[in-house]
Design an enzyme around this catalytic site. Structure first.
Site, PDB file in Angstrom:
ATOM      1  N   SER A 154      -8.917  -3.153 -39.164  1.00  0.00           N
ATOM      2  CA  SER A 154      -9.683  -4.204 -38.504  1.00  0.00           C
ATOM      3  C   SER A 154      -8.939  -5.543 -38.583  1.00  0.00           C
ATOM      4  CB  SER A 154     -11.080  -4.290 -39.129  1.00  0.00           C
ATOM      5  OG  SER A 154     -11.949  -5.035 -38.330  1.00  0.00           O
ATOM      6  N   ASP A 247     -15.912   1.661 -30.128  1.00  0.00           N
ATOM      7  CA  ASP A 247     -15.573   0.442 -30.858  1.00  0.00           C
ATOM      8  C   ASP A 247     -15.098  -0.599 -29.866  1.00  0.00           C
ATOM      9  OD1 ASP A 247     -14.624  -1.504 -32.624  1.00  0.00           O
ATOM     10  OD2 ASP A 247     -12.982  -0.279 -33.396  1.00  0.00           O
ATOM     11  N   HIS A 277     -16.546   1.660 -35.373  1.00  0.00           N
ATOM     12  CA  HIS A 277     -15.751   0.744 -36.186  1.00  0.00           C
ATOM     13  C   HIS A 277     -16.171   0.845 -37.646  1.00  0.00           C
ATOM     14  CE1 HIS A 277     -13.103  -2.753 -36.508  1.00  0.00           C
ATOM     15  NE2 HIS A 277     -13.911  -3.144 -37.475  1.00  0.00           N
TER      16      HIS A 277
END
Length: 304
Positions: A154, A247, A277
């Protein structure tokens, strides 16, 4: 493809990443959320290792993990945690650091970079680069054999990608970069942002809030913020890019992998169907987390 059954159960409990309206969060609220971790039990076991030590790399806090009981030189993996540049820490991601050391057989250096909004852009990127540079400068301290890779998920994937191009430009050769559902373009205008804008764990609105906390007023074209916009990606380290199908960040990760491949950089992309995610750091909730971790570790071991 529909949501994986485990992802469907997850978003029923956590339909958004913060599970609160980000517009209501002031600094005190952010700090309160940092002190909580309702998902701690699902982050995996903190397996005992023969070597775990907290150190500083030119002032940046790091935690070093080694699963090999010996003292000979090994490859080094630099790990950057996720959390939207606002949340996360070496402590919260301790189980992930240990797991990465076990699976790769490398020395893992987990980076406690500065968080926003107290430390806005480019503070986190500067800390990431400081640590990578320090590992190359002090191989004996890190028990490094000269093979250095970067890994991030991320926002940590963003920092890993930024450090990778800074290493290239500084003449330092990274062995690999592994980017797990990375945030690579704060323009946030891809189809996946529209398709998965709400109700899939990380909302488009939340991602925009994270970007505002980290980089208020910054130029979205700055490659230290949006490495997808780096003018020239030729010569970057070979890459592994992992994306989650459901996501908002999916498309930018996949575009980056294609850009690298088109520029002649060895790049392998793997999308996890039905995943949302954050799955990578929650092996207690997602079977796909174990699969993805072993895949990334395989790729890293091959690069070593």
């Amino acid at each position: 493809m529909p949501l994986h059954p485990q992802a469907r159960e997850y978003v029923a409990l956590y339909p958004s990443d913060l599970n609160t309206d980000p517009a209501t969060l002031d600094l005190a609220g952010i700090q309160e959320l940092r002190a909580q971790d309702g998902l701690a039990a699902h982050r995996g076991a903190s397996t005992k290792l023969p070597f775990v030590r907290d150190e500083l790399a030119e002032g940046v806090p790091i935690r070093i993990y080694r699963a090999d009981p010996g003292d000979g030189p090994l490859p080094v993996v630099v790990y950057f945690h996720g959390g939207g540049w606002v949340f996360g820490s070496v402590k919260r991601n301790d189980a992930a650091g240990r797991d990465l050391a076990i699976r790769t057989g490398a020395v893992v250096v987990s980076v406690d970079y500065r968080l926003a909004p107290e430390h806005p852009f480019p503070a986190a990127a500067e800390d990431a680069w400081t640590v990578v540079r320090n590992i190359f400068a002090r191989p004996a301290f890190y028990q490094s054999n000269g093979s250095v890779a970067v890994v991030g998920d991320s926002a940590g994937g963003n920092l890993a990608a930024v450090a990778a191009w800074q290493a290239r430009d500084a003449g330092l050769t990274l062995t690999h970069q592994a980017l797990v559902y990375p945030a690579l373009d704060v323009g946030m205008d891809t189809p996946s942002y529209r398709e998965f804008a709400k109700g899939f764990g990380l909302d488009a609105e939340e991602m925009a809030w994270f970007a505002r906390q980290y980089a208020p007023g910054a130029d979205p074209a700055d490659p230290r913020l949006s490495p997808l916009r780096l003018p020239d990606v030729a010569g970057l380290a070979p890459a592994t890019v992992v994306t989650a199908e459901c996501d908002v960040l999916r498309d930018e990760g996949e575009r980056y992998a294609r850009r690298l491949a088109d520029a002649g950089v060895p790049a392998e992309l793997r999308r996890f169907d039905g995943a949302v995610h954050g799955f990578f750091v929650l092996p207690g909730l997602f079977d796909q987390a174990i699969e993805a971790r072993e895949y990334v570790a395989d790729r890293l071991r091959e690069s070593f």
